[in-house]
Design a protein around this motif. Sequence first.
Motif, short mmCIF file in Angstrom:
data_model
loop_
_atom_site.label_atom_id
_atom_site.label_comp_id
_atom_site.label_asym_id
_atom_site.label_seq_id
_atom_site.Cartn_x
_atom_site.Cartn_y
_atom_site.Cartn_z
N LEU A 65 41.38 25.16 53.80
CA LEU A 65 41.76 25.96 52.58
C LEU A 65 40.51 26.76 51.98
O LEU A 65 40.78 27.49 51.30
N SER A 66 39.27 26.66 52.64
CA SER A 66 38.38 27.21 52.01
C SER A 66 38.44 28.68 52.08
O SER A 66 38.00 29.46 51.15
N PRO A 67 38.94 29.48 53.17
CA PRO A 67 39.11 30.83 53.09
C PRO A 67 40.15 31.43 51.94
O PRO A 67 40.13 32.42 51.32
N LEU A 68 41.33 30.65 51.86
CA LEU A 68 42.10 30.93 50.52
C LEU A 68 41.37 30.75 49.41
O LEU A 68 41.65 31.72 48.39
N ASN A 69 40.58 29.87 49.01
CA ASN A 69 39.89 29.76 47.75
C ASN A 69 38.84 30.89 47.71
O ASN A 69 38.78 31.40 46.63
N HIS A 70 38.30 31.30 48.78
CA HIS A 70 37.43 32.31 48.79
C HIS A 70 38.22 33.55 48.37
O HIS A 70 37.81 34.51 47.42
N MET A 71 39.33 33.71 48.91
CA MET A 71 40.23 35.13 48.51
C MET A 71 40.66 35.05 47.05
O MET A 71 40.75 36.00 46.46
N THR A 72 41.02 33.79 46.81
CA THR A 72 41.23 33.57 45.32
C THR A 72 40.39 33.82 44.18
O THR A 72 40.54 34.56 43.36
N ARG A 73 38.96 33.32 44.71
CA ARG A 73 37.82 33.79 43.61
C ARG A 73 37.65 35.14 43.64
O ARG A 73 37.42 35.75 42.53
N ARG A 74 37.66 35.84 44.91
CA ARG A 74 37.40 37.37 44.88
C ARG A 74 38.57 38.00 44.20
O ARG A 74 38.29 39.07 43.32
N ALA A 75 39.78 37.57 44.17
CA ALA A 75 40.93 38.13 43.51
C ALA A 75 40.84 38.05 41.97
O ALA A 75 40.84 38.94 41.19
N LEU A 76 40.33 36.79 41.50
CA LEU A 76 40.04 36.83 39.93
C LEU A 76 38.71 37.66 39.69
O LEU A 76 38.79 38.05 38.31
N GLU A 77 37.79 37.78 40.74
CA GLU A 77 36.84 38.76 39.95
C GLU A 77 37.22 40.29 39.95
O GLU A 77 36.88 40.87 39.13
N LEU A 78 38.06 40.46 40.94
CA LEU A 78 38.77 42.02 40.90
C LEU A 78 39.54 42.09 39.56
O LEU A 78 39.76 43.14 39.21
N ALA A 79 40.12 41.07 39.14
CA ALA A 79 41.02 41.02 38.00
C ALA A 79 40.26 41.21 36.90
O ALA A 79 40.74 41.95 35.69
N ARG A 80 39.10 40.81 36.78
CA ARG A 80 38.07 40.69 35.46
C ARG A 80 37.36 42.10 35.75
O ARG A 80 37.06 42.77 34.53
N ASN A 81 37.09 42.62 36.83
CA ASN A 81 36.12 43.69 37.20
C ASN A 81 37.14 44.52 37.87
O ASN A 81 36.73 44.74 39.16
N PRO A 82 38.06 45.10 37.71
CA PRO A 82 38.97 46.03 38.63
C PRO A 82 38.08 47.09 39.39
O PRO A 82 37.09 47.79 38.73
N ASP A 83 38.42 47.17 40.65
CA ASP A 83 37.77 48.07 41.60
C ASP A 83 38.87 48.37 42.77
O ASP A 83 39.05 47.69 43.62
#
Length: 370
Positions: A164-182
């Motif tokens: 599940l590490s790739p899924l966790n990596h995608m989740t963290r990246r999605a949260l970063e994009l939610a805080r800093n939209p790009d």
Amino acid sequence: MSLRLRLTFFYIVFLAPLLGFLGITLHFGVKASLYRGLDASLRDALLLARPLLDREHHNGIQIDEVPEGFPPNLALWVFRGQRIEPLGAALGPPPPPRSGCWDDAGGKMRYCGEKVGDTTLVVGRSLEEVAQALDQLDRVLEVTLPATLSLAWFLGYVLAGRALSPLNHMTRRALELARNPDPAARLPEPRVRDELLQLAQAQNLLLSVLEKYLEKERWFLQNAAHELKTPLSALVGRLEQALEQDPLPRVPLERAREAALDLWRLVEHLLLLARTERSPLWEEVDFVQVVLEAQEEVNLRGKALQLDLPFTSCDLVGDPLLLKIAVQNLLDNALKFSRSCVCLRLRCESRVRLDIEDDGSKLAPPAYSA
């Protein structure tokens, strides 16, 4: 409960009955193997005893001792009608004369018998060694099965985390994009071709579609603002000319001019909105220069604007365009509700402080009833 724990739990729920079934199968398999070995030794003892019967039949010799090579832990019974002749180890009362192999009623002895003419040979052996071997096996299983389940739980938790590490990596990246939209950013795609790769590709495709819609929206705002800006500028210019040429209807023309200016500022705000539909640019800027640029683009409405700025630069980190828009909005609101003068004061000491004061009417403090 997290997905990682649920996967581990389901894995253990599936593995525990399987290990229990394997333990039971091993127990009965070893028991059957021990019984086969015991029956083989008892049949070998019967083969050793048969020549004694043949020799007695020919020479009339009485059987009074076990044959040579007969195991010492076996008992031999010779049944001649009603007479019973026990030989070998003393292992309790004689069993019933019969052929084949069987256990006694208490499960403590194992017998094998063979009928030779009018004589029946029965050999027996204690099941104590078999019971001890099975008890040792059960004790080993009682220790190894829980230990195996614990190890399986640990390994399953680790492997589930790695899966599940790739899924966790995608989740963290999605949260970063939610805080800093790009809009141009995308989620990382796993290297392994599996369902997670398909999920990442689907999410990235969705982000691409959203980016295209945002681009269309910005394009529409820019075009609409540009299309409205030209006729509004012409309208403001003609109203100003009318005010210069014909001073009689001055009040209606001034009101029309103010309305045209308001529409023009609205168009400017639309243009700014279209430009700011992007991720903030965090860079070091001189806030004094930002304030100067903002006050140059503000409509003073015939009122005075006093600036109290430091002589040195005032550096801070932020987006220059967004800071300029914020200062413009503050000044525009102050000029709109002031009577004659607005004062802007900027201080850069331990922190940056911007004060804007006007001489307009103040809000009355709220009245509270007891």
